[in-house]
Design a protein around this motif. Structure first.
Motif, short mmCIF file in Angstrom:
data_model
loop_
_atom_site.label_atom_id
_atom_site.label_comp_id
_atom_site.label_asym_id
_atom_site.label_seq_id
_atom_site.Cartn_x
_atom_site.Cartn_y
_atom_site.Cartn_z
N GLY A 1 0.87 -1.05 -0.12
CA GLY A 1 -0.57 0.12 -0.30
C GLY A 1 0.71 1.01 0.14
O GLY A 1 -0.21 2.31 -0.49
N SER A 2 1.79 1.07 0.57
CA SER A 2 2.52 2.30 1.12
C SER A 2 3.60 2.39 -0.25
O SER A 2 3.65 3.75 -1.13
N TRP A 3 3.92 1.54 -1.18
CA TRP A 3 4.63 1.54 -2.96
C TRP A 3 3.26 1.97 -3.66
O TRP A 3 3.84 3.14 -4.07
N ARG A 4 2.44 1.79 -3.49
CA ARG A 4 1.50 1.75 -4.68
C ARG A 4 0.95 3.60 -4.30
O ARG A 4 1.38 4.56 -5.26
N CYS A 5 1.13 4.43 -2.77
CA CYS A 5 0.37 5.59 -1.98
C CYS A 5 1.22 6.66 -2.98
O CYS A 5 1.36 7.95 -3.27
N LYS A 6 2.77 6.25 -2.73
CA LYS A 6 4.18 6.88 -3.26
C LYS A 6 4.11 7.51 -4.69
O LYS A 6 4.08 8.25 -5.13
#
Length: 155
Positions: A70-75
């Protein structure tokens, strides 16, 4: 030079200039059309990224997706919308998880790891997720608040 030849050359010159003006106008219209198309494509890409961001942060808040993924995608989605967004303090947790886990193998590279290496990487990823979970969930909540303000927040 006779006046007939001069007049003929003048008419030819005027026709050539008129043809060049028409061609220049056609080229200018094409440039405007392409620019409008490019702007529309950018607007659509940004809108799609915002919609995807909404889905990802919602999944993060509901803990339906791993903190790392999720963090990778949000970034990435924040950077597509506006590169300066990922630098905002309230969204920094996404970038931190990314920087701390980007060396970990994914997809086919992960399959090539030995079971011991895979377990070691999983331990490292889970440690980062455990440590960063509160910050990432808070960042996801901040994205939801930011998105609730509407499209004007981008300008």
């Amino acid at each position: 030079m006779s006046s007939t030849v001069a007049l003929l050359l003048f008419v030819v010159a005027v026709l050539i200039i008129a043809g060049l003006v028409a061609y220049a106008h056609k080229l200018r219209s094409e440039v405007k059309r392409r620019e409008a198309f490019r702007l529309e494509e950018e607007r659509r890409a940004q809108q799609n990224s915002l919609e995807n961001l909404d889905y990802v942060v919602s999944a993060l808040v509901q803990e339906q997706v791993d903190i790392t993924e999720g963090s990778w995608r949000c970034k990435v989605l924040l950077e597509i919308v506006d590169p300066s967004l990922s630098e905002r303090p309230e969204f920094q947790a996404f970038a931190e998880v990314y920087s701390r886990t980007r060396h970990l193998k994914t997809h086919s590279a992960r399959k090539q790891l030995t079971p011991r290496e895979r377990m070691q990487e999983d331990k490292e990823r889970l440690a980062v997720e455990d440590e960063m979970r509160p910050a990432v969930l808070a960042a996801a909540a901040e994205v939801i608040k930011w998105r609730a303000k509407g499209p004007s927040v981008l300008h």
